[in-house]
Enzyme design. Structure first.
Site, short mmCIF file in Angstrom:
data_model
loop_
_atom_site.label_atom_id
_atom_site.label_comp_id
_atom_site.label_asym_id
_atom_site.label_seq_id
_atom_site.Cartn_x
_atom_site.Cartn_y
_atom_site.Cartn_z
N ARG A 145 -23.32 61.89 52.54
CA ARG A 145 -22.27 61.01 53.06
C ARG A 145 -21.50 61.74 54.15
NH1 ARG A 145 -20.19 56.79 50.09
NH2 ARG A 145 -19.07 56.39 52.03
N CYS A 184 -25.58 55.18 44.57
CA CYS A 184 -24.44 55.46 45.46
C CYS A 184 -23.29 56.13 44.73
CB CYS A 184 -23.98 54.17 46.12
SG CYS A 184 -23.40 52.93 44.94
N ASP A 232 -27.33 50.21 41.18
CA ASP A 232 -25.87 50.25 41.39
C ASP A 232 -25.23 49.57 40.17
OD1 ASP A 232 -23.35 50.49 42.53
OD2 ASP A 232 -23.60 48.84 43.95
N GLN A 266 -22.94 54.32 53.31
CA GLN A 266 -23.69 54.82 52.16
C GLN A 266 -25.18 54.81 52.46
OE1 GLN A 266 -22.59 55.94 48.90
NE2 GLN A 266 -24.71 56.61 48.95
N ARG A 277 -12.01 50.20 54.20
CA ARG A 277 -12.69 49.74 52.98
C ARG A 277 -11.89 48.57 52.46
NH1 ARG A 277 -14.92 53.05 47.82
NH2 ARG A 277 -16.61 53.21 49.31
N HIS A 313 -22.40 48.09 52.73
CA HIS A 313 -21.92 49.48 52.66
C HIS A 313 -22.80 50.34 53.59
CE1 HIS A 313 -19.81 52.87 51.32
NE2 HIS A 313 -20.13 52.93 50.04
N1 CP Z 1 -20.42 55.59 46.94
C1 CP Z 1 -19.15 55.46 47.30
O1 CP Z 1 -18.83 54.78 48.29
O2 CP Z 1 -18.27 56.13 46.53
P1 CP Z 1 -16.67 56.00 46.51
O3 CP Z 1 -16.37 54.60 46.01
O4 CP Z 1 -16.20 57.06 45.58
O5 CP Z 1 -16.15 56.18 47.90
N1 NVA Z 2 -21.21 47.95 44.54
C1 NVA Z 2 -20.21 48.96 44.33
C2 NVA Z 2 -20.42 50.12 45.24
C3 NVA Z 2 -19.44 51.24 45.07
C4 NVA Z 2 -19.66 52.36 46.03
C5 NVA Z 2 -18.84 48.36 44.56
O1 NVA Z 2 -18.66 47.62 45.52
O2 NVA Z 2 -17.94 48.61 43.76
#
Ligand code: CP
Ligand code: NVA
Length: 305
Positions: free
Chosen positions: A289, A261, A221, A132, A102, A129
């Protein structure tokens, strides 16, 4: 499938294959049927951003598959002190069986895959993502029974989630409409992809009520994603009116689902009322997930068919 870097790289059949396996793994877990398919395998998990769901679901997923996961915070890794990703990739490939990452730039994920010799899983970048959205698609199929002919709507920022939702939903035969404020629209690359590969299936607008009309699934989101914290106030103003609320839900189709998400900012992108009304779908999405990622892990790190 060698890696999971973006959803664009997967065909409809490959996505369905993952979803079918995810359903099977969910059934096995619910019925206490052991499935140690990745016995003896190790997944490294590099996190350059925070996480609740992704970290816990990958770690538990590896455990349930008979393997183990290593949490590698970039603060502790030498990456945090400037060791290049090319070298990190070649070193970690000698210890691990797979890497989940990530991070900010999509290029880092691509480089990890290019220079390493083990499967790489994108667990969120600024661009997309995919993990997700595999879980989201699994949830839609559970609640709606399929995809063909359904309309998916995204309300909000043209961000990483928007990009993966557009690609994933179009791939599986859904129509997609996205409403974002001016200046926060989805990137040209994704718009071109949608219009070229799925003519007449994609709509982009600045009006949430146009996008939500006859929707079967509404996604939203946060206004400010990770890394955009200093823009939060400015975005709060720019996104006024881009909220999933009762009025918006009224113009969607009857039985319209809501997907988020998470984490959610109640009363910003979604009202508490709509969130709680659709909590069953949203938390099933969060649970999925685990199952969807286990399917990805098996496809990438498991015995080859
Ligand atoms: N939706 C998601 O990816 O959650 P986290 O940021 O908690 O991993
Ligand atoms: N768009 C958000 C998604 C989090 C799961 C971010 O990147 O922070």
């Amino acid at each position: 499938m060698e890696h999971l870097l973006t959803l664009e790289q997967l065909s409809k059949e490959e996505i369905l294959d993952i979803l079918n396996l995810a359903d099977q793994l969910k059934f096995q877990k619910k019925n206490g049927i052991p499935h140690p398919i990745l016995k003896g395998k190790t997944l490294g998990m590099i996190f350059q951003k925070s996480s609740t769901r992704t970290r816990v679901s990958f770690e538990v997923g590896m455990h349930e598959l008979g393997g183990q996961a290593l949490f590698l915070s970039s603060r502790d890794l030498q990456i945090g002190r400037g060791e290049p990703i090319q070298d990190t990739a070649r070193v970690l490939s000698r210890y691990l069986d797979g890497i989940m990452i990530r991070t900010f730039a999509q290029k880092e994920v691509e480089d990890l895959a290019k220079y390493g010799s083990i499967p790489v899983i994108n667990a969120l970048t600024d661009y997309c993502h995919p993990c997700q959205v595999l879980a989201d698609l699994m949830t839609i199929r559970e609640f709606k029974g399929g995809f063909e002919g359904l309309k998916a709507t995204f309300i909000g920022d043209g961000n990483n989630m928007a990009n993966s939702i557009i690609v994933g939903c179009l791939r599986l035969g859904m129509k997609v409409s996205i409403a974002s404020p001016k200046g926060y629209e989805v990137c040209k690359h994704i718009e071109d992809f949608a219009n070229k590969e799925y003519p007449n299936m994609f709509e982009k607008t600045n009006d949430p009520f146009i996008a939500a009309k006859n929707a079967d699934v509404i996604f939203t989101d946060v206004y400010a994603s990770m890394g955009q914290e200093n823009e939060a106030n400015e975005r709060l103003k720019a996104f006024k009116g881009f909220q999933v609320n009762k009025e918006l839900m009224q113009i969607a189709n009857e039985g319209c689902m809501v997907q988020h998400c998470l984490p959610a900012h109640r009363e910003e992108e979604i009202t508490n009322e709509v969130f709680e009304e659709h909590a069953a779908e949203i938390f099933e999405e969060a649970e999925n997930r685990l199952h969807a990622q286990k399917a990805v892990l098996v496809k990438l790190m498991g015995p080859k068919e």
